[in-house]
Design a protein around this motif. Structure first.
Motif, PDB file in Angstrom:
ATOM      1  N   ASP A 180       0.850  -1.185   0.000  1.00  0.00           N
ATOM      2  CA  ASP A 180       0.000   0.000   0.000  1.00  0.00           C
ATOM      3  C   ASP A 180       0.887   1.236   0.000  1.00  0.00           C
ATOM      4  OD1 ASP A 180      -2.272   1.535  -0.062  1.00  0.00           O
ATOM      5  OD2 ASP A 180      -2.990   0.981   1.933  1.00  0.00           O
ATOM      6  N   LEU A 181       0.265   2.388  -0.249  1.00  0.00           N
ATOM      7  CA  LEU A 181       1.010   3.640  -0.196  1.00  0.00           C
ATOM      8  C   LEU A 181       1.580   3.829   1.206  1.00  0.00           C
ATOM      9  CD1 LEU A 181      -1.442   6.062  -2.054  1.00  0.00           C
ATOM     10  CD2 LEU A 181       0.391   4.657  -3.027  1.00  0.00           C
ATOM     11  N   THR A 182       2.798   4.303   1.264  1.00  0.00           N
ATOM     12  CA  THR A 182       3.469   4.475   2.557  1.00  0.00           C
ATOM     13  C   THR A 182       2.666   5.365   3.481  1.00  0.00           C
ATOM     14  OG1 THR A 182       5.634   4.102   1.559  1.00  0.00           O
ATOM     15  CG2 THR A 182       5.588   5.313   3.635  1.00  0.00           C
ATOM     16  N   GLU A 183       2.088   6.433   2.948  1.00  0.00           N
ATOM     17  CA  GLU A 183       1.337   7.362   3.816  1.00  0.00           C
ATOM     18  C   GLU A 183       0.058   6.753   4.363  1.00  0.00           C
ATOM     19  OE1 GLU A 183       0.550   8.931  -0.491  1.00  0.00           O
ATOM     20  OE2 GLU A 183       2.191   7.969   0.626  1.00  0.00           O
ATOM     21  N   ARG A 184      -0.378   5.634   3.799  1.00  0.00           N
ATOM     22  CA  ARG A 184      -1.564   4.958   4.343  1.00  0.00           C
ATOM     23  C   ARG A 184      -1.180   3.862   5.348  1.00  0.00           C
ATOM     24  NH1 ARG A 184      -4.922   5.074  -1.260  1.00  0.00           N
ATOM     25  NH2 ARG A 184      -4.079   2.973  -1.610  1.00  0.00           N
ATOM     26  N   VAL A 185       0.124   3.646   5.544  1.00  0.00           N
ATOM     27  CA  VAL A 185       0.587   2.587   6.437  1.00  0.00           C
ATOM     28  C   VAL A 185       1.361   3.149   7.631  1.00  0.00           C
ATOM     29  CG1 VAL A 185       2.045   0.530   6.615  1.00  0.00           C
ATOM     30  CG2 VAL A 185       0.684   0.910   4.546  1.00  0.00           C
ATOM     31  N   ILE A 186       2.358   3.977   7.353  1.00  0.00           N
ATOM     32  CA  ILE A 186       3.207   4.539   8.413  1.00  0.00           C
ATOM     33  C   ILE A 186       2.434   5.640   9.136  1.00  0.00           C
ATOM     34  CG2 ILE A 186       5.395   5.691   8.925  1.00  0.00           C
ATOM     35  CD1 ILE A 186       5.848   2.932   7.812  1.00  0.00           C
ATOM     36  N   PRO A 187       2.409   5.650  10.468  1.00  0.00           N
ATOM     37  CA  PRO A 187       1.676   6.697  11.199  1.00  0.00           C
ATOM     38  C   PRO A 187       2.143   8.100  10.811  1.00  0.00           C
ATOM     39  CG  PRO A 187       2.295   4.921  12.690  1.00  0.00           C
ATOM     40  CD  PRO A 187       2.973   4.640  11.382  1.00  0.00           C
ATOM     41  N   PRO A 188       1.226   9.053  10.724  1.00  0.00           N
ATOM     42  CA  PRO A 188       1.580  10.423  10.304  1.00  0.00           C
ATOM     43  C   PRO A 188       2.675  11.046  11.154  1.00  0.00           C
ATOM     44  CG  PRO A 188      -0.803  10.142  10.345  1.00  0.00           C
ATOM     45  CD  PRO A 188      -0.231   8.898  10.939  1.00  0.00           C
ATOM     46  N   ALA A 189       2.672  10.768  12.455  1.00  0.00           N
ATOM     47  CA  ALA A 189       3.684  11.361  13.338  1.00  0.00           C
ATOM     48  C   ALA A 189       5.093  10.924  12.951  1.00  0.00           C
ATOM     49  CB  ALA A 189       3.397  10.987  14.793  1.00  0.00           C
ATOM     50  N   VAL A 190       5.223   9.715  12.424  1.00  0.00           N
ATOM     51  CA  VAL A 190       6.537   9.220  11.994  1.00  0.00           C
ATOM     52  C   VAL A 190       6.937   9.887  10.686  1.00  0.00           C
ATOM     53  CG1 VAL A 190       7.840   7.176  11.281  1.00  0.00           C
ATOM     54  CG2 VAL A 190       6.222   7.035  13.188  1.00  0.00           C
ATOM     55  N   LEU A 191       6.005   9.974   9.747  1.00  0.00           N
ATOM     56  CA  LEU A 191       6.304  10.610   8.467  1.00  0.00           C
ATOM     57  C   LEU A 191       6.639  12.086   8.652  1.00  0.00           C
ATOM     58  CD1 LEU A 191       3.561   8.991   6.194  1.00  0.00           C
ATOM     59  CD2 LEU A 191       5.982   8.367   6.373  1.00  0.00           C
ATOM     60  N   ALA A 192       6.106  12.696   9.717  1.00  0.00           N
ATOM     61  CA  ALA A 192       6.351  14.113   9.979  1.00  0.00           C
ATOM     62  C   ALA A 192       7.705  14.371  10.634  1.00  0.00           C
ATOM     63  CB  ALA A 192       5.245  14.677  10.868  1.00  0.00           C
ATOM     64  N   LEU A 193       8.381  13.317  11.101  1.00  0.00           N
ATOM     65  CA  LEU A 193       9.698  13.508  11.702  1.00  0.00           C
ATOM     66  C   LEU A 193      10.657  14.072  10.664  1.00  0.00           C
ATOM     67  CD1 LEU A 193      10.009  10.142  13.692  1.00  0.00           C
ATOM     68  CD2 LEU A 193       9.679  12.431  14.668  1.00  0.00           C
ATOM     69  N   PRO A 194      11.518  15.004  11.065  1.00  0.00           N
ATOM     70  CA  PRO A 194      12.440  15.593  10.092  1.00  0.00           C
ATOM     71  C   PRO A 194      13.394  14.566   9.517  1.00  0.00           C
ATOM     72  CG  PRO A 194      13.008  16.265  12.338  1.00  0.00           C
ATOM     73  CD  PRO A 194      11.687  15.565  12.414  1.00  0.00           C
ATOM     74  N   THR A 195      13.755  14.759   8.266  1.00  0.00           N
ATOM     75  CA  THR A 195      14.719  13.894   7.602  1.00  0.00           C
ATOM     76  C   THR A 195      16.115  14.442   7.856  1.00  0.00           C
ATOM     77  OG1 THR A 195      13.133  13.334   5.861  1.00  0.00           O
ATOM     78  CG2 THR A 195      15.462  12.939   5.388  1.00  0.00           C
ATOM     79  N   PRO A 196      16.975  13.698   8.543  1.00  0.00           N
ATOM     80  CA  PRO A 196      18.315  14.211   8.836  1.00  0.00           C
ATOM     81  C   PRO A 196      19.177  14.256   7.588  1.00  0.00           C
ATOM     82  CG  PRO A 196      18.127  11.946   9.584  1.00  0.00           C
ATOM     83  CD  PRO A 196      16.761  12.352   9.107  1.00  0.00           C
ATOM     84  N   PRO A 197      20.224  15.065   7.591  1.00  0.00           N
ATOM     85  CA  PRO A 197      21.184  15.018   6.486  1.00  0.00           C
ATOM     86  C   PRO A 197      21.746  13.604   6.331  1.00  0.00           C
ATOM     87  CG  PRO A 197      21.615  16.912   7.914  1.00  0.00           C
ATOM     88  CD  PRO A 197      20.583  16.077   8.604  1.00  0.00           C
ATOM     89  N   VAL A 198      22.163  13.276   5.123  1.00  0.00           N
ATOM     90  CA  VAL A 198      22.597  11.914   4.830  1.00  0.00           C
ATOM     91  C   VAL A 198      23.693  11.453   5.780  1.00  0.00           C
ATOM     92  CG1 VAL A 198      23.677  10.429   3.095  1.00  0.00           C
ATOM     93  CG2 VAL A 198      21.923  12.067   2.405  1.00  0.00           C
TER      94      VAL A 198
END
Length: 390
Positions: A189-207
């Protein structure tokens, strides 16, 4: 700093959560603590005993309810604690690792990583991948088999191309596993329909910061490790990991050590504990993080281990699905196991004891086999041949 190989083993076993008293009633809290300690459970679909991702927690906790892991991995979104992604092979990972692996997803999306047939879906076959994604968007969760006729709005293509498109979408983080069906098939399924929104909202750190965090987690889980060991935990390449090792060493997080008998320099996490002794027993999955890197297993334990699933039966040395037996601070044997669910038996086709296995190895192994049978809902254990190596 120099340490003996025995001290290194104790540090590693403590870091891995082995040798600790098992809880009387393993709970969801115990399971999540184990997942955090190990960072991942490697997924494998072979079900001759039980699927491999259930076993590392069992080795450390004893008879926990496997439904707890299934709920954390594939339950309703609000209850999720884990997600599937490529880490050390296909893995179940705690959700807080999601931001640390987005750089890998981005590289897959750009076609920079993955085998060649996969990379093409980032470039010349992008339309086909988009068509697969559109169908999942419109219809909801689908398995690979749901695309079996190879049709889409954009036309027809070979069945193998659908599977490659799904794998590329998974690698690039656009889709993920919603759940698993009875045959263990992924339901995408689409990631945004599986992973909780609070996790997707976490900032993406530099590589580089994300890679440093992964190496730090590897070091905590391994206790003592070479640079190669540290990279292997999350399958990082030298260019992705060596800068992190250098930074962590400069900051004192990684302490350089020389281990007796090791040709390579090793690193110990500054918070690693050095037990005076380790006591306990556990059967280990072929993909347990204690032993999944086979050369490290030989360095630490003098134990040569290879899984023989793909070896023709007449050429196998120890059996089809062989679990090493950890007793106290040594790997003292291996057992070829099968769950005969119809007969209600845990079959130990062959038990192989190492040359220096202590006299009480078989009685203690019997206890662990009885415990495993009870955990798997089997009525009894049947032991076949017992072989003493050397």
């Amino acid at each position: 700093m120099s340490i003996s190989n025995r001290e290194a083993r104790r540090i590693v076993l403590a870091a891995q959560g082995l040798g600790r008293p098992r809880p009387v009633n393993p709970s969801a809290r115990h399971l999540r603590s184990t997942a955090e300690r190990l960072n991942l459970f490697q997924i494998d679909s072979v079900n001759v005993l039980t699927r491999a991702h259930y076993l590392p927690a069992y080795s450390r906790l004893g008879g926990y309810d496997r439904a707890l892991l299934e709920g954390d991995a594939w339950g309703p979104k609000r209850q999720r604690r884990m997600f599937e992604y490529w880490a050390h092979e296909a893995s179940l990972l705690p959700l807080d690792l999601h931001p640390l692996l987005r750089w890998r997803m981005a590289r897959a999306e750009r076609g920079e990583i993955g085998y060649q047939a996969l990379r093409r879906f980032a470039t010349e076959r992008r339309d086909e991948a988009d068509a697969v994604l559109e169908r999942i968007t419109a219809e909801g969760p689908l398995t690979a088999a749901d695309f079996e006729n190879g049709s889409s709005r954009s036309g027809w293509w070979e069945w193998s191309h659908v599977k490659h498109a799904l794998e590329w979408l998974f690698w690039s983080g656009q889709i993920t596993t919603a759940t698993r069906r009875g045959s263990f098939a992924r339901l995408y399924d689409l990631t945004e329909r599986v992973i909780p929104p609070a996790v997707l909202a976490l900032p993406t750190p530099p590589v580089e910061a994300a890679q440093r965090a992964l190496i730090e987690r590897s070091s905590r889980a391994l206790g003592v490790a070479t640079a190669s060991d540290l990279r292997d935990y999350f399958r990082l390449k030298p260019a992705e990991a060596d800068h992190a090792i250098a930074d962590l060493a400069e900051d004192g997080v990684l302490v350089p050590v020389r281990v007796e008998g090791w040709s390579q320099k090793a690193w110990m996490h500054r918070d690693a504990t050095v037990p005076r002794r380790v006591r306990g027993a556990a059967l280990l999955a072929p993909f347990d993080p204690l032993i999944w890197e086979r050369s490290r297993t030989e360095r630490l334990f003098g134990f040569h281990y290879r899984i023989e699933i793909y070896v023709p039966q007449d050429r196998r040395t120890h059996g089809y699905y062989v679990l090493p037996f950890l007793m106290d601070e040594a790997l003292v044997g291996r057992v070829d196991l099968k769950a005969d669910r119809q007969a209600g038996l845990l079959l130990a086709h062959r038990v192989t004891l190492e040359p220096r296995a202590p006299a009480d190895t078989l009685p203690r192994l019997q206890v662990e086999l009885d415990r495993m049978a009870a955990w798997l809902g089997l009525d009894a254990v049947r032991i076949g041949a017992v072989v003493h190596r050397g």
